[in-house]
Design a protein around this motif. Sequence first.
Motif, PDB file in Angstrom:
ATOM      1  N   LEU A 278       0.853  -1.193   0.000  1.00 24.32           N
ATOM      2  CA  LEU A 278       0.000   0.000   0.000  1.00 24.32           C
ATOM      3  C   LEU A 278       0.884   1.235   0.000  1.00 24.32           C
ATOM      4  O   LEU A 278       1.727   1.396   0.878  1.00 24.32           O
ATOM      5  CB  LEU A 278      -0.910   0.002   1.236  1.00 24.32           C
ATOM      6  N   TRP A 279       0.692   2.108  -0.960  1.00 21.83           N
ATOM      7  CA  TRP A 279       1.506   3.308  -1.158  1.00 21.83           C
ATOM      8  C   TRP A 279       0.873   4.464  -0.393  1.00 21.83           C
ATOM      9  O   TRP A 279      -0.243   4.888  -0.706  1.00 21.83           O
ATOM     10  CB  TRP A 279       1.544   3.613  -2.649  1.00 21.83           C
ATOM     11  N   PHE A 280       1.572   4.976   0.586  1.00 21.47           N
ATOM     12  CA  PHE A 280       1.085   6.090   1.410  1.00 21.47           C
ATOM     13  C   PHE A 280       1.914   7.341   1.147  1.00 21.47           C
ATOM     14  O   PHE A 280       3.030   7.268   0.627  1.00 21.47           O
ATOM     15  CB  PHE A 280       1.171   5.737   2.900  1.00 21.47           C
TER      16      PHE A 280
ATOM     17  N   GLN B 138       2.209  10.873  -5.327  1.00 19.60           N
ATOM     18  CA  GLN B 138       1.966  10.587  -6.734  1.00 19.60           C
ATOM     19  C   GLN B 138       0.807   9.629  -7.006  1.00 19.60           C
ATOM     20  O   GLN B 138       0.148   9.730  -8.028  1.00 19.60           O
ATOM     21  CB  GLN B 138       3.221  10.014  -7.419  1.00 19.60           C
ATOM     22  N   PHE B 139       0.582   8.666  -6.125  1.00 19.28           N
ATOM     23  CA  PHE B 139      -0.384   7.612  -6.395  1.00 19.28           C
ATOM     24  C   PHE B 139      -1.386   7.455  -5.251  1.00 19.28           C
ATOM     25  O   PHE B 139      -1.204   6.625  -4.366  1.00 19.28           O
ATOM     26  CB  PHE B 139       0.339   6.275  -6.632  1.00 19.28           C
ATOM     27  N   PRO B 140      -2.452   8.231  -5.260  1.00 19.97           N
ATOM     28  CA  PRO B 140      -3.461   8.098  -4.199  1.00 19.97           C
ATOM     29  C   PRO B 140      -4.299   6.829  -4.392  1.00 19.97           C
ATOM     30  O   PRO B 140      -4.373   6.273  -5.491  1.00 19.97           O
ATOM     31  CB  PRO B 140      -4.313   9.350  -4.377  1.00 19.97           C
TER      32      PRO B 140
END
Length: 162
Positions: free
Chosen positions: A12-14, A71-73
Amino acid sequence: MSVSGKGFTTCLWFDGDAEAAADYYMSVFKDGRIGRIGRYNEAGPGPAGEVMVVEFEINGQKFVGLNGGPQFPFTEAISFQIHTEEEAEADYYYDALTGDGGQESACGWVKDRFGVSWQVIPPGAIELISDPDPERAARATAAMMKMKKLDVAELRRAADGA
């Protein structure tokens, strides 16, 4: 806990709050634990000493929270299903995930305060919308489409034509 080895790990990207998210998930899901925490070093790309990744596990599923930046929500294109064994458990997860900055969506979907989407599925809901009788399934599905939080008793009434 190490995420290496066989199987899948969800990353998961935070945007800087991976550790806070892992702590939050530990408070929501009682069967969870935090593993290794990796920090940026002088090579970057983040500030040295800040959390880069945090490994955690909830309900047997392995995750890595990565502080990658804005960048990536998160979007609803990816969600996690929580199949519960009783209605009270579904209520607990629904309330916990929508509380403290989370939000309701439709058909049992919610977003937690970090923007991660979840589907809270009480027992019996899937059986009603996939009933072998196509008319019952259609009535239950039509009722579900009008709901935020899934109400199995209401789905059952709709399936029965009441």
